[in-house]
Scaffold this active site. Structure first.
Site, PDB file in Angstrom:
ATOM      1  N   LYS A   4      -2.348  -2.121   7.845  1.00  0.00           N
ATOM      2  CA  LYS A   4      -3.528  -1.548   8.507  1.00  0.00           C
ATOM      3  C   LYS A   4      -3.661  -2.123   9.912  1.00  0.00           C
ATOM      4  CE  LYS A   4      -6.426  -0.389   4.528  1.00  0.00           C
ATOM      5  NZ  LYS A   4      -7.721  -0.651   3.855  1.00  0.00           N
ATOM      6  N   TYR A   9      -9.212  -7.888  -5.555  1.00  0.00           N
ATOM      7  CA  TYR A   9      -7.991  -7.377  -6.171  1.00  0.00           C
ATOM      8  C   TYR A   9      -7.548  -8.201  -7.368  1.00  0.00           C
ATOM      9  CZ  TYR A   9      -6.942  -4.054  -2.449  1.00  0.00           C
ATOM     10  OH  TYR A   9      -6.972  -2.995  -1.588  1.00  0.00           O
ATOM     11  N   HIS A  54      -4.344  -8.991   3.756  1.00  0.00           N
ATOM     12  CA  HIS A  54      -5.798  -8.935   3.864  1.00  0.00           C
ATOM     13  C   HIS A  54      -6.287  -9.868   4.965  1.00  0.00           C
ATOM     14  CE1 HIS A  54      -6.177  -7.644  -0.621  1.00  0.00           C
ATOM     15  NE2 HIS A  54      -6.007  -6.611   0.178  1.00  0.00           N
ATOM     16  N   HIS A  82      -2.012   2.392  -6.076  1.00  0.00           N
ATOM     17  CA  HIS A  82      -2.763   1.152  -5.895  1.00  0.00           C
ATOM     18  C   HIS A  82      -2.703   0.262  -7.129  1.00  0.00           C
ATOM     19  CE1 HIS A  82      -5.875  -1.510  -4.357  1.00  0.00           C
ATOM     20  NE2 HIS A  82      -6.460  -1.419  -5.523  1.00  0.00           N
ATOM     21  N   ARG A 118       0.860  -1.181   0.000  1.00  0.00           N
ATOM     22  CA  ARG A 118       0.000   0.000   0.000  1.00  0.00           C
ATOM     23  C   ARG A 118       0.900   1.236   0.000  1.00  0.00           C
ATOM     24  NH1 ARG A 118      -2.164  -3.400   4.178  1.00  0.00           N
ATOM     25  NH2 ARG A 118      -4.259  -4.178   3.683  1.00  0.00           N
ATOM     26  N   ARG A 128      -0.039  -2.252  -6.740  1.00  0.00           N
ATOM     27  CA  ARG A 128      -0.442  -3.307  -5.795  1.00  0.00           C
ATOM     28  C   ARG A 128      -1.403  -4.288  -6.469  1.00  0.00           C
ATOM     29  NH1 ARG A 128      -1.197  -4.543  -0.232  1.00  0.00           N
ATOM     30  NH2 ARG A 128      -3.355  -4.801   0.448  1.00  0.00           N
TER      31      ARG A 128
END
Length: 302
Positions: free
Chosen positions: A172, A279, A270, A244, A148, A247
């Site tokens: 995250k 994705y 994830h 992005h 990211r 990615r």
């Protein structure tokens, strides 16, 4: 000018809304993006001077940066919270975000770059400039590891285990994961560190940050957005490109090459496999063959 407002907003989020430090930082980043936009336009406005038209121009600007509609909507949500704070504290007499429309969220697949297109973008970097080797190292790392943009700007030297071929990434929710890194990225990071980074006067507190700006401080996400859009234009690529995109391309190329979806999920960081499937635009034929090869009921019925 905005520092006191940001400080007050930070306290309001913690005390009135009881948000976590991570959520507070996300809201503050949204306001930071707004102030960066105002600086780029040369507008010396305070919160009470901003009107709907200014915020509409801001929304167009973040869309032009290539941010996903979900990211745009999240930033606008942060702005609305900021103006709720301003209203509560009687800083403003009218809330300019009331009529501000959020982008309609669609679960569309973002553009993907082919390997050749990624090579063209990297090849468009002017390596004679001081930031050239750094920018090449950034793109090589992003594509090699599927990071990211926030993970790229926050990547630390102490998290590089290049001899072992891994980097430690803080994603995250401050969750850490180990991600393999390719030889091209390892080599380019070495070139960047041995040349341009070594000649910077590094700001206190940024000593462990890998990718630095020319003033020796951390890069902003906006700088990465603008750099990639500029390089894509120079490379003659007409697709909607953002950090992005690298990615998404990383994940797509892995899956198309036969990588296990669970392994891709782990590398992307994830929590849910469902997110990983978004994705990776697996076509129906690929899914059908997977079922035919691995699902006993499917094999029996076909």
């Amino acid at each position: 000018m905005w520092a006191p407002y940001k400080k007050g907003f930070k306290s309001w989020l913690r005390l009135e809304k009881s948000l976590s430090d991570h959520s507070v930082e996300a809201y503050l980043h949204d306001i930071e993006m707004l102030t960066q936009f105002l600086e780029l336009r040369g507008w010396n406005f305070s919160p009470e001077q901003l009107e709907l038209e200014h915020l509409q121009q801001f929304t167009r600007w973040i869309a032009e940066l290539g941010m996903t509609q979900a990211s745009q909507a999240r930033i606008l949500s942060g702005l609305r919270s900021f103006y709720k704070y301003c209203w509560a504290e009687q800083i403003i007499r009218a809330d300019p975000t009331v009529l501000l429309e959020s982008p309609k969220l669609k679960r569309t697949l973002p553009d993907t770059l082919s390997f050749e297109e990624i090579e063209l973008i990297i090849g468009a970097i002017d390596r004679s400039k001081p930031e050239g080797e750094r920018n090449k190292a950034i793109l090589e790392t992003m594509y090699s590891c599927g990071l990211r943009v926030s993970e790229v700007v926050g990547l630390q030297i102490s998290c590089l285990f290049l001899e072992e071929g891994y980097i430690r990434v803080v994603g995250k929710g401050n969750k850490e994961r180990l991600v393999p890194i390719g030889e091209n990225a390892i080599r380019q990071i070495g070139i960047y560190r041995g040349h341009s980074r070594n000649f910077l006067t590094i700001r206190p507190g940024a000593e462990d940050i890998l990718f630095l700006n020319r003033r020796g401080g951390p890069l902003s996400r906006v700088m990465i957005f603008l750099m990639i859009k500029d390089l894509a234009a120079k490379a003659g690529i007409r697709k909607s490109i953002s950090p992005h995109t690298f990615r998404h391309s990383f994940a797509t190329h892995l899956v198309e090459g036969g990588a296990d979806l669970r392994a891709v999920q782990e590398m992307l960081g994830h929590e849910s496999i469902t997110t990983t499937e978004i994705y990776t635009h697996l076509d129906r034929e690929f899914l059908r063959k997977t079922l035919a090869n691995h699902h006993p009921a499917f094999r029996l019925s076909h």
